[in-house]
Design a protein around this motif. Structure first.
Motif, mmCIF file in Angstrom:
data_model
loop_
_atom_site.group_PDB
_atom_site.id
_atom_site.type_symbol
_atom_site.label_atom_id
_atom_site.label_comp_id
_atom_site.label_asym_id
_atom_site.label_seq_id
_atom_site.Cartn_x
_atom_site.Cartn_y
_atom_site.Cartn_z
ATOM 1 N N GLY A 91 0.798 -1.215 0.000
ATOM 2 C CA GLY A 91 0.000 0.000 0.000
ATOM 3 C C GLY A 91 0.831 1.265 0.000
ATOM 4 N N ALA A 92 1.845 1.312 0.856
ATOM 5 C CA ALA A 92 2.733 2.472 0.883
ATOM 6 C C ALA A 92 3.856 2.292 -0.126
ATOM 7 C CB ALA A 92 3.310 2.662 2.290
ATOM 8 N N GLY A 93 4.496 1.120 -0.077
ATOM 9 C CA GLY A 93 5.692 0.909 -0.887
ATOM 10 C C GLY A 93 5.462 0.910 -2.373
ATOM 11 N N MET A 94 4.382 0.263 -2.839
ATOM 12 C CA MET A 94 4.151 0.155 -4.281
ATOM 13 C C MET A 94 3.052 1.090 -4.770
ATOM 14 S SD MET A 94 4.709 -3.877 -5.101
ATOM 15 C CE MET A 94 4.444 -3.582 -6.843
ATOM 16 N N ALA A 95 1.889 1.070 -4.120
ATOM 17 C CA ALA A 95 0.804 1.950 -4.561
ATOM 18 C C ALA A 95 1.185 3.412 -4.336
ATOM 19 C CB ALA A 95 -0.484 1.608 -3.823
ATOM 20 N N GLY A 96 1.645 3.724 -3.127
ATOM 21 C CA GLY A 96 2.068 5.095 -2.847
ATOM 22 C C GLY A 96 3.339 5.465 -3.575
ATOM 23 N N GLY A 97 4.255 4.514 -3.653
ATOM 24 C CA GLY A 97 5.517 4.778 -4.353
ATOM 25 C C GLY A 97 5.322 5.028 -5.828
ATOM 26 N N SER A 98 4.357 4.346 -6.432
ATOM 27 C CA SER A 98 4.143 4.470 -7.872
ATOM 28 C C SER A 98 3.579 5.832 -8.265
ATOM 29 C CB SER A 98 3.198 3.361 -8.371
ATOM 30 O OG SER A 98 1.898 3.512 -7.829
ATOM 31 N N ILE A 99 2.955 6.551 -7.320
ATOM 32 C CA ILE A 99 2.474 7.898 -7.611
ATOM 33 C C ILE A 99 3.415 8.949 -7.011
ATOM 34 C CG2 ILE A 99 0.080 7.145 -7.823
ATOM 35 C CD1 ILE A 99 -0.465 8.341 -5.067
ATOM 36 N N MET A 100 4.585 8.480 -6.570
ATOM 37 C CA MET A 100 5.665 9.352 -6.107
ATOM 38 C C MET A 100 5.291 10.161 -4.869
ATOM 39 S SD MET A 100 8.013 8.467 -8.136
ATOM 40 C CE MET A 100 9.343 9.659 -7.899
ATOM 41 N N ALA A 101 4.556 9.544 -3.945
ATOM 42 C CA ALA A 101 4.239 10.195 -2.683
ATOM 43 C C ALA A 101 5.471 10.165 -1.779
ATOM 44 C CB ALA A 101 3.066 9.489 -1.998
ATOM 45 N N LEU A 102 5.862 11.311 -1.268
ATOM 46 C CA LEU A 102 7.086 11.428 -0.469
ATOM 47 C C LEU A 102 7.062 10.510 0.739
ATOM 48 C CD1 LEU A 102 9.760 12.813 0.255
ATOM 49 C CD2 LEU A 102 8.416 14.625 1.362
ATOM 50 N N THR A 103 5.973 10.546 1.502
ATOM 51 C CA THR A 103 5.906 9.728 2.710
ATOM 52 C C THR A 103 5.944 8.234 2.388
ATOM 53 O OG1 THR A 103 3.494 10.018 2.618
ATOM 54 C CG2 THR A 103 4.726 11.430 4.145
ATOM 55 N N ALA A 104 5.421 7.859 1.225
ATOM 56 C CA ALA A 104 5.440 6.446 0.833
ATOM 57 C C ALA A 104 6.869 5.992 0.560
ATOM 58 C CB ALA A 104 4.574 6.235 -0.406
ATOM 59 N N TRP A 105 7.643 6.814 -0.132
ATOM 60 C CA TRP A 105 9.044 6.465 -0.403
ATOM 61 C C TRP A 105 9.850 6.400 0.886
ATOM 62 C CZ3 TRP A 105 11.956 5.508 -4.943
ATOM 63 C CH2 TRP A 105 11.195 5.429 -6.112
ATOM 64 N N VAL A 106 9.583 7.333 1.803
ATOM 65 C CA VAL A 106 10.278 7.300 3.095
ATOM 66 C C VAL A 106 9.882 6.044 3.863
ATOM 67 C CG1 VAL A 106 10.492 8.446 5.344
ATOM 68 C CG2 VAL A 106 10.512 9.802 3.236
ATOM 69 N N ALA A 107 8.602 5.711 3.833
ATOM 70 C CA ALA A 107 8.114 4.537 4.564
ATOM 71 C C ALA A 107 8.749 3.252 4.046
ATOM 72 C CB ALA A 107 6.589 4.452 4.471
ATOM 73 N N VAL A 108 8.772 3.069 2.727
ATOM 74 C CA VAL A 108 9.320 1.820 2.189
ATOM 75 C C VAL A 108 10.830 1.754 2.412
ATOM 76 C CG1 VAL A 108 9.786 2.568 -0.191
ATOM 77 C CG2 VAL A 108 9.144 0.197 0.270
ATOM 78 N N PHE A 109 11.512 2.904 2.373
ATOM 79 C CA PHE A 109 12.946 2.916 2.689
ATOM 80 C C PHE A 109 13.164 2.465 4.132
ATOM 81 C CE2 PHE A 109 16.543 5.212 4.582
ATOM 82 C CZ PHE A 109 17.587 4.711 3.820
ATOM 83 N N CYS A 110 12.347 2.978 5.046
ATOM 84 C CA CYS A 110 12.483 2.603 6.456
ATOM 85 C C CYS A 110 12.093 1.151 6.695
ATOM 86 C CB CYS A 110 11.663 3.540 7.332
ATOM 87 S SG CYS A 110 12.332 5.218 7.417
ATOM 88 N N MET A 111 11.165 0.624 5.886
ATOM 89 C CA MET A 111 10.839 -0.803 5.971
ATOM 90 C C MET A 111 12.056 -1.641 5.630
ATOM 91 S SD MET A 111 7.018 -0.916 4.264
ATOM 92 C CE MET A 111 5.687 0.076 4.950
ATOM 93 N N TRP A 112 12.774 -1.247 4.580
ATOM 94 C CA TRP A 112 14.012 -1.940 4.219
ATOM 95 C C TRP A 112 15.019 -1.869 5.366
ATOM 96 C CZ3 TRP A 112 16.088 -4.647 0.037
ATOM 97 C CH2 TRP A 112 15.234 -4.825 -1.053
ATOM 98 N N VAL A 113 15.195 -0.669 5.919
ATOM 99 C CA VAL A 113 16.164 -0.489 7.000
ATOM 100 C C VAL A 113 15.778 -1.323 8.213
ATOM 101 C CG1 VAL A 113 17.147 1.166 8.632
ATOM 102 C CG2 VAL A 113 16.860 1.811 6.227
ATOM 103 N N GLY A 114 14.517 -1.237 8.625
ATOM 104 C CA GLY A 114 14.064 -1.993 9.789
ATOM 105 C C GLY A 114 14.207 -3.489 9.591
ATOM 106 N N ALA A 115 13.902 -3.958 8.390
ATOM 107 C CA ALA A 115 14.005 -5.390 8.102
ATOM 108 C C ALA A 115 15.454 -5.852 8.115
ATOM 109 C CB ALA A 115 13.369 -5.691 6.744
ATOM 110 N N MET A 116 16.334 -5.095 7.504
ATOM 111 C CA MET A 116 17.739 -5.499 7.424
ATOM 112 C C MET A 116 18.406 -5.483 8.792
ATOM 113 S SD MET A 116 18.758 -3.628 3.817
ATOM 114 C CE MET A 116 20.490 -4.130 3.896
#
Length: 354
Positions: free
Chosen positions: A313-338
């Protein structure tokens, strides 16, 4: 044709049918491609980027190029979408993204992956998914909502151009579409270099296409409806809570895109699993401790509501329309997961097969 369907069945029913069709496509494609953000982050954190990263990149860039391409030809306008028009929370994207990333490592799958696995008979995924849904509902309007609101208000950004990455970078739709197309080609080449079967790469592309179809379908309905229709696409935490609440509390369920999406994904994944012979019951055992999955479910449920969406929802749907908070969220998901995977890897007693 769309006008006729709305006149005959009503806006809500048509939106629900659109969600069902998008869900069928997403579920079948995600099941066959083994689309999973958690698996991709594990490969990267171990310094061995490979097939699962390739699948995620293909899906992501397929969503980006098809959404931006649809906008380019004038068939889609996402300026009124919640991810762009409403006030956003940077603090929510950061904190929620980190929580969600950690949770999907503990639960061995993000919300969409848990739904797909549930369809194959994975009881661990079903239980964890229920925990995610209950906690998400509590964070949305229950006991956890004051905490979510407090964290979300720490750092906000106004809706509109301020919330668009394209505005920040000064980039137009044509240039972004070209860049996304080149990135998709690179992801496909990367996938073939790591011997990902062509059928799985094609299915990963369809995962991204499902996101685009979701945006386009809801936009098309909103343009001819007399009712106010939210332009939206594939996301899972909110629709999952709506579906559960409709099943247990609502005597009269009002159809919606989300209420069609969730069962659509389940059915699409189930059919794929049956065709491929992959449906089987999987339970908790000594190597799959329930407490780990429950903690992961809690983190994902609260984190997704705080971040404004799940990995899709944030990473792909929000990311695909270039929403700033969505890109930040998916980046932080990567960081938190790693970070979580590395921490667990340093404790052999906590490591499971990935």
């Amino acid at each position: 044709m769309l006008n006729s369907l709305i006149d005959l069945y009503g806006d809500s029913a048509v939106m629900c049918a659109a969600g069902l069709l998008v869900g069928l496509l997403f579920g079948a494609a995600a099941a066959h491609s083994k689309f999973c953000l958690r698996a991709a982050t594990v490969e990267v954190s171990e310094g061995q980027p490979g097939p699962r990263l390739a699948v995620w990149l293909v899906a992501f860039f397929a969503a980006l190029v098809t959404v931006q391409g649809t906008i380019l030809v004038g068939a889609l306008d996402t300026s009124d979408a919640r991810q762009l028009a409403a006030t956003g929370s940077m603090s929510g994207a950061i904190i929620g993204g980190l929580m969600f990333g950690a949770g999907m490592i503990l639960a061995r799958g993000c919300v969409s992956r848990l739904l797909v696995l549930s369809a194959t008979g994975n009881l661990r995924a079903i239980v964890t998914g229920l925990v995610v849904t209950i906690v998400a509902q509590a964070a949305l309007s229950g006991a956890l909502s004051p905490l979510r609101e407090t964290l979300a208000l720490l750092w906000t950004v106004p809706g509109g151009s301020t919330r668009s990455v394209m505005t920040t970078l000064g980039m137009g739709v044509p240039l972004l579409t070209v860049i996304a197309a080149l990135a998709l080609m690179g992801a496909l080449i990367f996938g073939r270099a790591h011997r990902v079967p062509l059928s799985e790469l094609a299915a990963a592309t369809l995962v991204g296409l499902a996101v685009s179809v979701g945006w386009a379908a809801t936009y098309a309905i909103s343009q001819i409806s007399f009712e106010v229709i939210a332009v939206q696409s594939v996301t899972f935490t909110g629709p999952s809570t709506d579906t559960l609440m409709a099943l247990v509390t609502a005597p009269d369920v009002i159809p919606s895109f989300g209420l069609g999406l969730v069962p659509g994904v389940f059915i699409g994944a189930l059919l794929t699993a049956l065709i491929k012979g992959e449906a089987r019951i999987q339970r908790f055992d000594a190597d799959s401790p329930m407490e780990r999955y429950l903690v992961g479910g809690v983190l994902m449920g609260f984190g997704s509501m705080l971040a404004g969406g799940c990995a899709v929802g944030a990473g792909m749907a929000g990311g695909s329309i270039m929403a700033l908070t969505a890109w930040v969220a998916v980046f932080c998901m990567w960081v938190g997961a790693m970070i979580t995977h590395r921490w667990m890897s340093s404790r052999p007693q906590m490591v499971q097969s990935v």
